[in-house]
Design a protein around this motif. Structure first.
Motif, mmCIF file in Angstrom:
data_model
loop_
_atom_site.group_PDB
_atom_site.id
_atom_site.type_symbol
_atom_site.label_atom_id
_atom_site.label_comp_id
_atom_site.label_asym_id
_atom_site.label_seq_id
_atom_site.Cartn_x
_atom_site.Cartn_y
_atom_site.Cartn_z
ATOM 1 N N GLY A 180 35.211 64.623 64.523
ATOM 2 C CA GLY A 180 36.420 64.521 64.944
ATOM 3 C C GLY A 180 37.091 65.461 63.730
ATOM 4 N N LEU A 181 38.270 65.937 64.008
ATOM 5 C CA LEU A 181 38.969 66.688 63.018
ATOM 6 C C LEU A 181 40.381 66.262 62.834
ATOM 7 C CD1 LEU A 181 37.975 70.356 63.963
ATOM 8 C CD2 LEU A 181 37.104 69.415 62.133
ATOM 9 N N PRO A 182 41.060 66.131 61.758
ATOM 10 C CA PRO A 182 42.376 65.822 61.595
ATOM 11 C C PRO A 182 43.089 66.602 62.709
ATOM 12 C CG PRO A 182 41.587 66.332 59.587
ATOM 13 C CD PRO A 182 40.402 66.843 60.421
ATOM 14 N N SER A 183 44.132 66.096 63.198
ATOM 15 C CA SER A 183 44.976 66.838 64.112
ATOM 16 C C SER A 183 45.537 68.294 63.684
ATOM 17 C CB SER A 183 46.440 66.144 64.738
ATOM 18 O OG SER A 183 47.149 65.677 63.552
ATOM 19 N N THR A 184 45.822 68.150 62.309
ATOM 20 C CA THR A 184 46.505 69.542 61.683
ATOM 21 C C THR A 184 45.397 70.630 61.712
ATOM 22 O OG1 THR A 184 45.507 68.702 59.437
ATOM 23 C CG2 THR A 184 47.968 68.535 60.320
ATOM 24 N N GLN A 185 44.094 70.222 61.979
ATOM 25 C CA GLN A 185 43.006 71.262 62.346
ATOM 26 C C GLN A 185 42.716 71.777 63.653
ATOM 27 O OE1 GLN A 185 39.512 70.506 59.840
ATOM 28 N NE2 GLN A 185 40.765 69.576 58.166
ATOM 29 N N MET A 186 43.234 71.196 64.585
ATOM 30 C CA MET A 186 43.121 71.393 65.986
ATOM 31 C C MET A 186 43.386 72.739 66.289
ATOM 32 S SD MET A 186 41.339 68.876 66.924
ATOM 33 C CE MET A 186 41.424 69.449 68.888
ATOM 34 N N PRO A 187 44.466 73.397 66.087
ATOM 35 C CA PRO A 187 44.735 74.686 66.431
ATOM 36 C C PRO A 187 43.492 75.689 66.054
ATOM 37 C CG PRO A 187 46.647 73.762 65.429
ATOM 38 C CD PRO A 187 45.658 72.824 65.117
ATOM 39 N N ALA A 223 24.779 78.141 83.360
ATOM 40 C CA ALA A 223 25.439 79.121 83.081
ATOM 41 C C ALA A 223 24.915 79.602 81.777
ATOM 42 C CB ALA A 223 27.106 79.034 82.824
ATOM 43 N N PRO A 224 23.624 80.080 81.824
ATOM 44 C CA PRO A 224 22.635 80.611 80.524
ATOM 45 C C PRO A 224 23.317 81.192 79.567
ATOM 46 C CG PRO A 224 21.928 81.764 82.690
ATOM 47 C CD PRO A 224 23.077 80.899 83.042
ATOM 48 N N GLU A 225 24.511 82.178 79.679
ATOM 49 C CA GLU A 225 25.107 82.967 78.667
ATOM 50 C C GLU A 225 26.151 82.145 78.026
ATOM 51 O OE1 GLU A 225 26.338 86.724 80.144
ATOM 52 O OE2 GLU A 225 24.280 87.346 80.607
ATOM 53 N N LEU A 226 26.661 80.803 78.450
ATOM 54 C CA LEU A 226 27.594 79.922 77.951
ATOM 55 C C LEU A 226 27.268 79.299 76.475
ATOM 56 C CD1 LEU A 226 30.582 78.908 78.287
ATOM 57 C CD2 LEU A 226 29.519 77.201 79.561
ATOM 58 N N ARG A 227 27.931 79.195 75.584
ATOM 59 C CA ARG A 227 28.128 78.249 74.571
ATOM 60 C C ARG A 227 28.878 77.251 74.499
ATOM 61 N NH1 ARG A 227 24.519 79.936 70.209
ATOM 62 N NH2 ARG A 227 23.610 82.012 70.626
ATOM 63 N N LEU A 228 28.615 76.032 74.047
ATOM 64 C CA LEU A 228 29.496 74.980 73.786
ATOM 65 C C LEU A 228 29.882 74.361 72.649
ATOM 66 C CD1 LEU A 228 28.014 72.666 76.742
ATOM 67 C CD2 LEU A 228 30.074 74.249 77.052
ATOM 68 N N ARG A 229 30.928 73.944 72.299
ATOM 69 C CA ARG A 229 31.487 73.295 71.254
ATOM 70 C C ARG A 229 32.084 72.048 71.535
ATOM 71 N NH1 ARG A 229 34.080 77.536 68.118
ATOM 72 N NH2 ARG A 229 32.110 78.284 67.772
ATOM 73 N N ILE A 230 31.509 71.136 71.264
ATOM 74 C CA ILE A 230 31.875 69.794 71.843
ATOM 75 C C ILE A 230 32.471 68.993 70.444
ATOM 76 C CG2 ILE A 230 31.173 67.561 72.814
ATOM 77 C CD1 ILE A 230 29.338 69.236 74.447
ATOM 78 N N LEU A 231 33.637 68.572 70.266
ATOM 79 C CA LEU A 231 34.513 68.036 69.326
ATOM 80 C C LEU A 231 34.688 66.657 69.616
ATOM 81 C CD1 LEU A 231 35.790 67.801 66.563
ATOM 82 C CD2 LEU A 231 37.809 68.906 67.919
ATOM 83 N N GLY A 232 34.284 65.352 68.847
ATOM 84 C CA GLY A 232 34.705 63.989 68.928
ATOM 85 C C GLY A 232 33.547 63.115 68.754
#
Length: 329
Positions: A208-215, A173-182
């Protein structure tokens, strides 16, 4: 994870105490050496053990509760959704726990069926442990970003989470961007795979991010993907990130591993686990259909409000505790 720091957020109304852990990181053998002293100090009416019944921590917690708080009612919580037979001493501890507790909570119908099949005949409730704060996890108030369509993943970077499937789908899917957290043992291999697939800057890896930053993380996505892959000793038990993203009004796509289809219901898209092509089709469909995205955003939020808020899970859990105390008094 071993060494994960305790977050002291949202602690109004109860006391949160961090106890030392022996064999931290060992799933079956970790335990809490000062727990008996804590139980003696607290003199509880109900002891809720949030551990699997075949683990040493559960067995020792049950024994400690029976010694120092014999009037207390004891229950465990289980996510185990595969029928597995354990060798001694774990089989012995499991048998002792199943026979010694007053009740159990299973996180899914599949988990409940496992314990019934193993002969557990006492009170068993099915209730997902996880809930979402629908105020903190809410749709973003800012206008949607007009940039490239971005799909995300959040969680451990381990083989069973199937992040490699998401990378292969992105290559289709060449127009797709990914953001992979972890983070996790597969991080380097996944970065190398992204490079070999020619994803380049289209795939961003974030620690990783603190849970408070997940939103805020979810708010930057057009879709959240959970591509879990069933293993001989594991299948997806819930998928907390799904309900967090749904609460934030983010469309979700998940594989058909374990509990994922039941969590998503009709509020997202489900694809066959391990099938990168099917996932790519789903992502392209979502990208091209603004009406579908709007419907899934609304349906996901509504599903969380009806089933998965912290208040809903907490009230149901307290109801179990009260019923347990009342009927066993």
């Amino acid at each position: 994870w071993a060494g994960q720091k305790l977050e002291r957020a949202r602690t109004a109304g109860y006391s949160l105490r961090a106890l030392p852990i022996r064999l931290d990181g060992n799933f079956h053998l970790h335990h809490y050496p000062t727990l008996e002293a804590e139980l003696r100090r607290a003199a509880p009416d109900v002891v809720h053990i949030d551990e699997e019944p075949y683990n040493l921590a559960t067995y020792l917690a049950l024994r400690a509760a029976r010694r120092v708080a014999p009037h207390a009612r004891v229950l465990f919580f289980s996510w185990q959704n595969l029928m597995r037979r354990y060798p001694p001493p774990f089989a012995w501890m499991e048998r002792a726990v199943l026979g010694g507790v007053d009740a159990a909570i299973a996180g899914s119908e599949a988990a409940g069926a496992v314990w019934r099949a193993k002969g557990y005949g006492k009170t068993l409730h099915v209730l997902p442990q996880f809930g979402v704060d629908e105020i903190a996890f809410a749709p973003a108030t800012l206008p949607p970003d007009e940039g490239p369509f971005t799909a995300g993943y959040a969680g451990r970077l381990v083989p069973e989470k199937g992040v490699d499937v998401l990378l292969r789908a992105a290559a289709d899917a060449p127009e797709l961007r990914l953001r992979i957290l972890g983070d996790g043992p597969e991080r380097a291999a996944l970065i190398a795979l992204a490079q070999s697939l020619g994803l380049g800057e289209r795939a961003q890896f974030v620690y990783g991010l603190p849970s408070t930053q997940m939103p805020s993380f979810y708010g930057g996505l057009d879709a959240l993907v959970l591509p879990s892959r069933t293993q001989p000793n594991w299948k997806e038990q819930f998928g907390r990130v799904l309900i967090e993203a749904m609460a934030c009004g983010v469309p979700v796509l998940g594989s058909d591993s374990g509990e994922i289809p039941n969590v998503i219901g009709d509020a997202g898209l489900v694809f066959p686990e391990g099938d990168a092509r099917a996932l790519a089709v789903g992502l392209r469909r979502l990208q091209a259909d603004a009406g579908l995205r709007a419907r899934l955003r609304a349906a996901g939020r509504a599903r969380v409000l009806a089933n998965y808020t912290m208040r809903h899970v907490a009230e149901a859990t307290v109801g179990i505790w009260r019923q347990l105390r009342f009927f066993n008094s």
